[in-house]
Design an enzyme around this catalytic site. Sequence first.
Site, short mmCIF file in Angstrom:
data_model
loop_
_atom_site.label_atom_id
_atom_site.label_comp_id
_atom_site.label_asym_id
_atom_site.label_seq_id
_atom_site.Cartn_x
_atom_site.Cartn_y
_atom_site.Cartn_z
N ASN A 138 0.84 -1.19 0.00
CA ASN A 138 0.00 0.00 0.00
C ASN A 138 0.87 1.24 0.00
O ASN A 138 2.06 1.19 0.32
CB ASN A 138 -0.92 0.00 1.22
N CYS A 139 0.26 2.36 -0.35
CA CYS A 139 0.93 3.65 -0.40
C CYS A 139 1.63 3.91 0.94
O CYS A 139 1.05 3.60 1.98
CB CYS A 139 -0.09 4.73 -0.69
N PRO A 140 2.84 4.39 0.93
CA PRO A 140 3.62 4.93 -0.18
C PRO A 140 4.62 3.94 -0.78
O PRO A 140 5.44 4.34 -1.60
CB PRO A 140 4.37 6.10 0.48
N LEU A 141 4.58 2.68 -0.39
CA LEU A 141 5.61 1.73 -0.83
C LEU A 141 5.71 1.56 -2.34
O LEU A 141 6.82 1.53 -2.88
CB LEU A 141 5.44 0.40 -0.12
N ASP A 144 -2.96 -2.00 -4.88
CA ASP A 144 -3.54 -0.94 -4.05
C ASP A 144 -4.60 -0.20 -4.87
O ASP A 144 -4.30 0.31 -5.95
CB ASP A 144 -2.43 0.02 -3.61
#
Length: 81
Positions: A18-21, A45
């Site tokens: 999920n964000c920010p990965l 995501d």
Amino acid sequence: MTAESPHADEEVDARGLNCPLPILRTKKALARLESGQVLAVLTTDPHAGRDFQAFCQQTGNALLAQRMREDAVQVHYVQRR
């Protein structure tokens, strides 16, 4: 954005992240590419589409295409500036 999927010089698998990965992995991979090369990023995501649009607008990299595959994986094609 084109109807066909662009050729990718490299691929990043960010499925399950999920964000920010996914964006962080994209930044790292783009740093290894030369100007004009294309990176394909696989994500699951649901917000990644908007995240990649904002990322490319902020960084000056080109978002060539975004595709939803049959297996619910989104593929984002980013061309390094």
